[in-house]
Design a protein around this motif. Structure first.
Motif, mmCIF file in Angstrom:
data_model
loop_
_atom_site.group_PDB
_atom_site.id
_atom_site.type_symbol
_atom_site.label_atom_id
_atom_site.label_comp_id
_atom_site.label_asym_id
_atom_site.label_seq_id
_atom_site.Cartn_x
_atom_site.Cartn_y
_atom_site.Cartn_z
ATOM 1 N N ALA A 57 0.832 -1.194 0.000
ATOM 2 C CA ALA A 57 0.000 0.000 0.000
ATOM 3 C C ALA A 57 0.869 1.247 0.000
ATOM 4 C CB ALA A 57 -0.898 0.013 1.231
ATOM 5 N N PRO A 58 0.466 2.284 -0.709
ATOM 6 C CA PRO A 58 1.173 3.564 -0.661
ATOM 7 C C PRO A 58 0.771 4.320 0.582
ATOM 8 C CG PRO A 58 -0.731 3.754 -2.065
ATOM 9 C CD PRO A 58 -0.683 2.317 -1.605
ATOM 10 N N ASN A 59 1.222 5.532 0.701
ATOM 11 C CA ASN A 59 0.794 6.362 1.810
ATOM 12 C C ASN A 59 -0.707 6.613 1.710
ATOM 13 O OD1 ASN A 59 3.394 6.643 2.875
ATOM 14 N ND2 ASN A 59 3.843 8.344 1.485
ATOM 15 N N PRO A 60 -1.384 6.739 2.831
ATOM 16 C CA PRO A 60 -2.830 6.965 2.775
ATOM 17 C C PRO A 60 -3.149 8.287 2.085
ATOM 18 C CG PRO A 60 -1.994 7.298 4.999
ATOM 19 C CD PRO A 60 -0.892 6.682 4.219
ATOM 20 N N SER A 61 -4.309 8.327 1.457
ATOM 21 C CA SER A 61 -4.714 9.516 0.720
ATOM 22 C C SER A 61 -6.016 10.059 1.279
ATOM 23 C CB SER A 61 -4.888 9.175 -0.760
ATOM 24 O OG SER A 61 -5.380 10.282 -1.483
ATOM 25 N N HIS A 62 -6.209 11.360 1.123
ATOM 26 C CA HIS A 62 -7.440 12.011 1.571
ATOM 27 C C HIS A 62 -8.474 12.089 0.452
ATOM 28 C CE1 HIS A 62 -5.464 15.164 -0.660
ATOM 29 N NE2 HIS A 62 -6.528 15.948 -0.549
ATOM 30 N N ASP A 149 -5.534 -1.918 -8.037
ATOM 31 C CA ASP A 149 -6.158 -3.237 -8.063
ATOM 32 C C ASP A 149 -7.089 -3.456 -6.876
ATOM 33 O OD1 ASP A 149 -4.939 -3.955 -10.408
ATOM 34 O OD2 ASP A 149 -3.321 -5.090 -9.466
ATOM 35 N N TRP A 150 -6.898 -2.691 -5.838
ATOM 36 C CA TRP A 150 -7.744 -2.796 -4.653
ATOM 37 C C TRP A 150 -7.699 -1.473 -3.912
ATOM 38 C CZ3 TRP A 150 -4.742 -1.594 -0.545
ATOM 39 C CH2 TRP A 150 -3.372 -1.904 -0.614
ATOM 40 N N VAL A 151 -8.599 -1.318 -2.969
ATOM 41 C CA VAL A 151 -8.606 -0.126 -2.120
ATOM 42 C C VAL A 151 -9.108 -0.523 -0.748
ATOM 43 C CG1 VAL A 151 -10.938 0.535 -2.835
ATOM 44 C CG2 VAL A 151 -9.410 2.265 -1.885
ATOM 45 N N ILE A 152 -8.521 0.081 0.264
ATOM 46 C CA ILE A 152 -9.004 -0.083 1.640
ATOM 47 C C ILE A 152 -9.464 1.276 2.141
ATOM 48 C CG2 ILE A 152 -8.370 -0.598 4.028
ATOM 49 C CD1 ILE A 152 -6.464 -2.713 2.979
ATOM 50 N N PHE A 153 -10.710 1.347 2.570
ATOM 51 C CA PHE A 153 -11.254 2.545 3.196
ATOM 52 C C PHE A 153 -11.225 2.365 4.706
ATOM 53 C CE2 PHE A 153 -13.462 2.280 -0.904
ATOM 54 C CZ PHE A 153 -13.224 3.546 -1.421
ATOM 55 N N THR A 154 -10.709 3.350 5.393
ATOM 56 C CA THR A 154 -10.765 3.363 6.852
ATOM 57 C C THR A 154 -11.814 4.376 7.282
ATOM 58 O OG1 THR A 154 -8.419 2.786 7.036
ATOM 59 C CG2 THR A 154 -9.484 3.735 8.986
#
Length: 645
Positions: A57-62, A149-154
Motif C-alpha cells: 500500500a502507498p501512503n494513505p490519501s485524503h 487493483d484494490w482499495v481499503i477505506f478506513t
C-alpha cells in the motif's frame, strides 16, 4: 412555457446537471448509475487492526482523482466556493409536481419522496468545482496501490448514524450487498465485471478488490460512492430494498425527516448532532435548519403558491412566466429577487425519446421524420421568448460533442463497428437537429418529412392517413402529464397530423405517467439523456444492450456497435482518450435518430424571497441553493414585518 417530466419540470427544462436532477429525485449518482453498481462481498470479521496495512500500500490519501491531481490538499480548511462563516438557521422551501408514496428511491415500486437519500452518506464525496475528484467523507483515508487493483477505506471513528450508533465496515458491506442483490436491474449488468470481492476487515476497514483486467480508471470512486445504510435499521424494520417504505432510511447525513404530510409536503430538519459538521468538506455547507418541499398539482398552481409565499425559492422553467409574470406585488416591492445566475457543465440533454420497442419506429427514416416535425425555432421564438438554446449532443458544451465529419482518429474507432451503424457514418457530418422555418407548419419541412415516411413504407391513403403494407395506420402517442406542456406538444402533434400521422397528445395523471414510463408503455415521452463530464460504465445503463429493460434506457437502444463504443469509453486511461471515445459514441448515438432534442437554458433563472444569500462566485457545476447558500435572519424578519411572508 414548461413541461413535466421526471424528476421535475423546473429542473429538466432549465437543463440542470444529472447530479442536481437526481438530488430532486431523492437519489444520488451512486444510487442510480453504474458508477454505484457493485459486486458481491466476502465477509471477514474483526481481522487485523486499523493501523495494519498491506505491504504494497502507498501512503494513505485524503481523496482520489480520475485524471490529474486533486485541487484540494490534505490540509484544506474548506472548499473554495463556500462561505466558511455562513450562519446556520432558517428555512428554504421549494416545490415539486404530483406527490409521493414511498421513501425508497432504490425501487421502481412507488413514487419516491424528494430528497429521500438526503439522510444517507457515502465513503467519498465530490465537489462542485472539480470533475472526477472525490474526497473522504465517511472514510478518513483510503489506501490503494499504483495499480489501483484494490482499495481499503478506513472509516472515521466519529462517524455515526442519526440514532447515535457508529457507522461500521459491516454496514458498508451490508449496503454493498443490498445494492448488488436488490438494486435497480441495470446495476447487475456489470457488477461481475468490476468487483471481485469486498471484505469488512474489522469494525472500521473495508477492502474492495477489483476484477483482473477491468479498467481501473474510476473503480475506487465507484465503490466510494455507494450510499451507506444501517444494517440494524434494515433488520429492525424488516426493510426490503425492492419494496416501498413509509419512513426514510436511517442515515448518517446532516438532515433528518421532521414531518411528511399526506404525500404532499416534506420538511427535512438539520441534525444538530450531525457528526460531520466540522469536516473541511462540510464547512460552509448544510446551512439551513429546514428544507421544506411542497407538492402542487400543476405548474400554474405552483407559481401562484410562490406568489403567495407558500414556498420561498423557485427555479423558473417557464419562459412565458419568466418574461411576463414576475410583476406581482412582492417583486415590485423588492420582496422577491429575480435573477439570472451563470451556469456551467453539460446540459441535461432534454428530449423526446422514441420507443424503439414499438414496431412502427423500426425504420430509421420514420424516426428522422419525427425529429424534423418538431419545430424548435418556432417554439423558441413564439412560446419561449427566445430564452432557450437547442440541445444538439449528449455532451453539449463539452469537448465530447461530435462536430463535422469524423477525424482520422474518430474513423479508426468507427470503422470496426460501422456495419452496425447507418450507412455513411464514416464520411457524414455529425447529425444535427433539423432547422425548420419561422412558421410552425413549415411547408418545406412537411414535404421533406413526408418523403422520408413514404420511403419508409408509410403511404398516404384516401383518408389522408399513412399506412404500411399491412394496412396499419402510423400512430404516434406522446405521453404527457402536464397541462402547461400542451402548448409545446399540440403544435408538434398538428405537424405530424399534417403529414398523415395519427398523432395525439395523451394526457395522463402523474401516477399513470410513472407506471407507463417504467413499463415502456409509450411511443414518445420527454426524458433527459445528457451525460457526465467524466463518463464510463454508467453509459451502459443509458445506452447498453444489457439495459434494454432499464428505465434509464427509455428508448430501448440495443446495438452491438454502441456496446463496443461504450467499451472504448470505459477502457480509456487518459482524459484525451475518454473524450475521443465519447465523441465517437456521441456521433454514433445521434446517427440512430432515437431522440428529438429539445432545449436548455444557458443560465439559472431563479426567483426567491430576499432572505437568502450565496457566495459571490458560484462554482461551475452547481447552483447549490440547498447546499451552500444561507439564510439572512435580519432580512427574513424585515420581510415578515412587512407582511411579505
Amino acid at each position: 412555457m414548461t413541461h413535466r417530466s421526471p424528476p421535475t419540470p423546473q429542473i429538466i427544462a432549465q437543463g440542470y446537471s444529472r447530479r442536481e436532477m437526481l438530488r430532486f429525485m431523492g437519489m444520488t449518482a451512486a444510487s442510480v448509475g453504474l458508477s454505484g453498481a457493485i459486486g458481491g462481498h466476502a465477509f471477514a470479521q474483526e481481522a487485523g487492526s486499523v493501523d495494519a496495512m498491506p505491504a504494497d500500500a502507498p501512503n494513505p490519501s485524503h481523496g482520489i482523482s480520475t485524471f490529474g491531481d486533486l485541487k484540494y490538499g490534505p490540509d484544506f480548511k474548506h472548499l473554495d466556493y463556500v462561505n466558511p462563516q455562513a450562519p446556520k438557521g432558517g428555512e428554504i422551501g421549494e416545490w415539486l409536481p404530483g406527490g409521493f408514496d414511498t421513501f425508497n428511491p432504490f425501487t421502481v415500486a412507488g413514487r419516491a419522496a424528494a430528497l429521500a437519500t438526503l439522510p444517507l452518506e457515502t465513503l467519498l464525496a465530490g465537489t462542485s468545482d472539480e470533475i472526477g475528484a472525490s474526497y473522504c467523507l465517511l472514510a478518513e483515508r483510503l489506501d490503494y496501490p499504483p495499480s489501483r487493483d484494490w482499495v481499503i477505506f478506513t472509516l472515521r471513528a466519529e462517524a455515526k448514524f442519526s440514532d447515535g450508533s457508529p457507522v461500521t465496515a459491516q454496514d458498508v458491506a451490508f449496503s454493498y450487498d443490498q445494492l448488488r442483490l436488490k438494486g435497480l436491474s441495470s446495476f447487475q449488468v456489470v457488477i461481475a465485471k468490476q468487483v471481485a470481492s469486498a471484505e469488512a476487515l474489522d469494525a472500521r476497514r473495508v477492502k474492495f478488490t477489483f476484477v483482473d483486467g477491468y479498467p481501473r480508471r474510476d473503480l475506487i470512486q465507484t465503490v466510494g460512492g455507494i450510499p451507506i445504510f444501517s444494517q440494524a435499521d434494515f433488520e429492525t424494520r424488516g426493510i426490503d430494498l425492492e419494496k416501498p417504505i413509509d419512513a426514510p432510511f436511517l442515515g448518517s447525513g446532516p438532515y433528518m425527516l421532521e414531518r411528511a404530510t399526506d404525500g404532499r409536503k416534506l420538511v427535512w430538519r438539520r441534525n444538530d448532532a450531525y457528526w460531520g459538521a466540522d469536516l473541511p468538506l462540510n464547512v460552509g455547507r448544510n446551512n439551513f435548519d429546514r428544507i421544506s418541499l411542497t407538492y402542487f398539482a400543476d405548474y400554474q398552481t405552483a407559481f401562484e403558491g410562490f406568489k403567495a409565499g407558500n414556498y420561498t425559492f423557485r427555479s423558473e422553467a417557464s419562459s412565458s412566466i419568466w418574461a411576463n409574470s414576475y410583476d406581482f406585488p412582492a417583486v415590485q416591492k423588492g420582496h422577491v429577487v429575480k435573477r439570472q445566475l451563470p451556469r456551467g457543465g453539460i446540459p441535461s440533454g432534454q428530449c423526446f425519446v422514441i420507443n424503439l420497442r414499438r414496431p412502427q419506429f423500426a425504420d430509421i427514416r420514420t424516426r428522422e421524420a419525427l425529429g424534423m416535425l418538431f419545430n424548435f425555432e418556432w417554439t423558441n421564438e413564439t412560446l419561449f421568448y427566445g430564452l432557450y438554446a437547442r440541445v444538439t449532443s449528449f455532451w453539449d458544451l463539452s469537448p465530447m460533442a461530435a462536430k463535422g465529419v469524423p477525424t482520422a482518429e474518430e474513423r479508426a474507432l468507427l470503422e470496426p463497428v460501422a456495419a452496425d451503424l447507418p450507412e455513411g457514418i464514416l464520411e457524414a457530418e455529425a447529425v444535427e437537429p433539423y432547422v425548420a422555418g419561422a412558421r410552425q407548419m413549415d411547408r418545406k419541412t412537411l414535404r421533406a418529412a413526408g418523403e422520408l415516411l413514404t420511403q419508409a413504407g408509410w403511404i398516404v391513403g384516401d383518408d389522408g392517413m399513412r399506412r404500411n403494407a399491412n394496412g396499419e395506420v402510423l400512430r404516434v402517442e406522446i405521453l404527457n402529464d402536464s397541462q402547461t406542456f400542451d402548448k409545446v406538444l399540440n403544435p408538434y402533434v398538428e405537424n405530424m397530423r399534417a403529414v398523415g400521422i395519427d398523432a395525439r397528445n395523451s394526457r395522463v395523471d402523474d401516477v399513470q405517467y410513472e407506471s407507463r414510463r417504467r413499463s415502456f408503455d409509450f411511443d414518445l415521452l420527454t426524458s433527459h439523456l445528457g451525460q457526465d463530464a467524466i463518463t464510463g460504465s454508467d453509459l451502459e445503463q443509458y445506452f447498453g444492450s444489457g439495459a434494454i429493460d432499464d428505465v434509464f434506457n427509455a428508448m430501448g437502444v440495443a446495438n452491438p456497435a454502441i456496446d463496443a463504443l461504450i467499451e472504448n469509453v470505459v477502457q480509456a486511461e487518459t482524459r484525451a482518450q475518454m473524450e475521443l471515445a465519447a465523441r465517437v459514441l456521441d456521433r454514433a448515438l445521434r446517427s440512430l435518430h432515437f431522440w428529438v432534442p429539445q432545449w436548455y437554458a444557458p443560465t439559472h433563472n431563479v426567483a426567491y424571497y430576499d432572505m437568502f444569500e450565496h457566495p459571490e462566485t458560484l462554482p461551475p457545476y452547481a447552483l447549490g441553493e440547498l447546499d451552500f447558500w444561507w439564510y439572512n435572519a435580519e432580512k427574513a424578519e424585515k420581510l415578515k414585518a412587512q407582511g411579505a411572508l
